[in-house]
Scaffold this motif. Structure first.
Motif, mmCIF file in Angstrom:
data_model
loop_
_atom_site.group_PDB
_atom_site.id
_atom_site.type_symbol
_atom_site.label_atom_id
_atom_site.label_comp_id
_atom_site.label_asym_id
_atom_site.label_seq_id
_atom_site.Cartn_x
_atom_site.Cartn_y
_atom_site.Cartn_z
ATOM 1 N N HIS A 68 0.840 -1.211 0.000
ATOM 2 C CA HIS A 68 0.000 0.000 0.000
ATOM 3 C C HIS A 68 0.869 1.252 0.000
ATOM 4 O O HIS A 68 1.953 1.270 0.590
ATOM 5 N N LEU A 82 -5.769 9.464 -2.944
ATOM 6 C CA LEU A 82 -5.709 8.188 -3.645
ATOM 7 C C LEU A 82 -4.948 7.165 -2.813
ATOM 8 O O LEU A 82 -3.770 7.352 -2.515
ATOM 9 N N VAL A 84 -3.462 3.451 -2.918
ATOM 10 C CA VAL A 84 -3.071 2.447 -3.909
ATOM 11 C C VAL A 84 -2.682 1.175 -3.170
ATOM 12 O O VAL A 84 -1.795 1.194 -2.316
ATOM 13 N N ASN A 85 -3.363 0.070 -3.497
ATOM 14 C CA ASN A 85 -3.193 -1.174 -2.742
ATOM 15 C C ASN A 85 -2.827 -2.340 -3.661
ATOM 16 O O ASN A 85 -3.119 -2.318 -4.853
ATOM 17 N N VAL A 87 -0.103 -3.563 -4.981
ATOM 18 C CA VAL A 87 0.596 -3.046 -6.157
ATOM 19 C C VAL A 87 1.597 -4.077 -6.693
ATOM 20 O O VAL A 87 2.369 -4.668 -5.939
ATOM 21 N N ALA A 122 -2.837 -2.444 -9.814
ATOM 22 C CA ALA A 122 -3.150 -2.307 -8.399
ATOM 23 C C ALA A 122 -4.662 -2.176 -8.233
ATOM 24 O O ALA A 122 -5.427 -2.239 -9.211
ATOM 25 N N THR A 123 -5.091 -1.990 -7.005
ATOM 26 C CA THR A 123 -6.463 -1.579 -6.721
ATOM 27 C C THR A 123 -6.390 -0.202 -6.082
ATOM 28 O O THR A 123 -5.376 0.159 -5.460
ATOM 29 N N TYR A 124 -7.436 0.575 -6.222
ATOM 30 C CA TYR A 124 -7.408 1.951 -5.729
ATOM 31 C C TYR A 124 -8.631 2.260 -4.877
ATOM 32 O O TYR A 124 -9.682 1.614 -4.965
ATOM 33 N N MET A 183 -2.453 6.892 -15.786
ATOM 34 C CA MET A 183 -3.226 5.946 -14.997
ATOM 35 C C MET A 183 -4.569 5.671 -15.657
ATOM 36 O O MET A 183 -5.155 6.549 -16.290
ATOM 37 N N PHE A 214 2.758 11.350 -6.157
ATOM 38 C CA PHE A 214 2.833 9.898 -6.308
ATOM 39 C C PHE A 214 4.204 9.385 -5.886
ATOM 40 O O PHE A 214 4.321 8.357 -5.210
#
Length: 245
Positions: A68, A82, A84-85, A87, A122-124, A183, A214
């Motif tokens: 994360h 945001l 971000v997980n 990744v 990733a998931t967000y 993205m 980021f």
């Protein structure tokens, strides 16, 4: 007493009898060009870093896995938060070393690398507000990072294990800049022509700002990983074998 001494000697032999593998280039601490030697040593190690080094408990860089990190920019009516997980990043092993500075006496190592291109999935968890346009949601994401510049400052210390000295890094400090970031978000809401175009337009127009935010979040997330990688290598072999006279 005899068995105590025998076990102690046997333990000492196991500790020091560590043959350095061929993929690790050893650098003499008295080498007047030790900076060049360290640069060559890192480059020599790159194929193993790409695939991982199981015997040293070093994970593969392809992909680079991060649990994360967080990106927060702006506030109130102009904000992007945001998360971000999970990744996964591909391309980290394709780095070019651009600068190395070594102060062996102080156990200080500075390394600067350029990674031309990275692709990530990733998931967000995104909470965004840009004037009248707002969005809050979760989903899959992917993207491209170009011209990433990474700096590593490693300040080491000597630790003692069973009477043998090893090089240990308490914490590797990272710095990071990104040339460009693209993205793509996979939430169903992004398929809405009006909302999707609006959000993507905002992200494109604020690309530089997002890249600036980021990078620190990603760099901080990588610090623990790179610290572990460095220590798994340097603590596997006695200091005097890694840096002989």
């Amino acid at each position: 007493m005899f068995w105590v001494k025998t076990i102690s000697v046997f333990t000492w032999i196991l500790a020091v009898d560590c043959t350095i593998p061929s993929y690790i280039k050893v650098c003499s601490k008295n080498d007047p060009h030790i900076d060049v030697c360290i640069k060559e040593s890192i480059s020599y190690l790159r194929p193993q870093l790409a695939s991982g080094i199981p015997e040293l408990d070093v994970p593969s860089l392809e992909p680079l896995v991060i649990d994360h990190f967080q990106v927060n920019s702006g506030r109130d009516q102009a904000r992007i938060n945001l998360g971000v997980n999970d990744v996964k990043i591909w391309g980290a092993s394709k780095f070019d070393i651009t600068e190395v500075k070594v102060d062996e006496a102080q156990l200080s190592f500075f390394v600067k690398v350029l990674i031309p291109h990275l692709y990530f999935e990733a998931t967000y968890d995104l909470d965004m507000q840009m004037l009248v346009l707002s969005y809050k949601g979760k989903g899959p994401m992917s993207g491209n990072l170009t011209d990433m510049v990474l700096t590593f400052q490693l300040n080491g210390e000597i630790i003692n294990k069973n009477g043998v000295q090893y090089l240990h890094f308490p914490r590797v400090k990272n710095g990071m800049t990104l040339g460009k970031i693209e993205m793509s978000f996979g939430d169903e809401k992004f398929k809405s022509e009006v909302l999707g175009k609006g959000i993507n337009q905002v992200l494109m127009e604020n690309g530089d700002m997002i890249a600036e935010q980021f990078a620190p979040g990603l760099a901080e997330a990588c610090e623990g990983l790179f610290t572990d990688i460095g220590n798994h290598i340097t603590e596997a072999f006695p200091y005097e074998e890694l840096f002989p006279l």
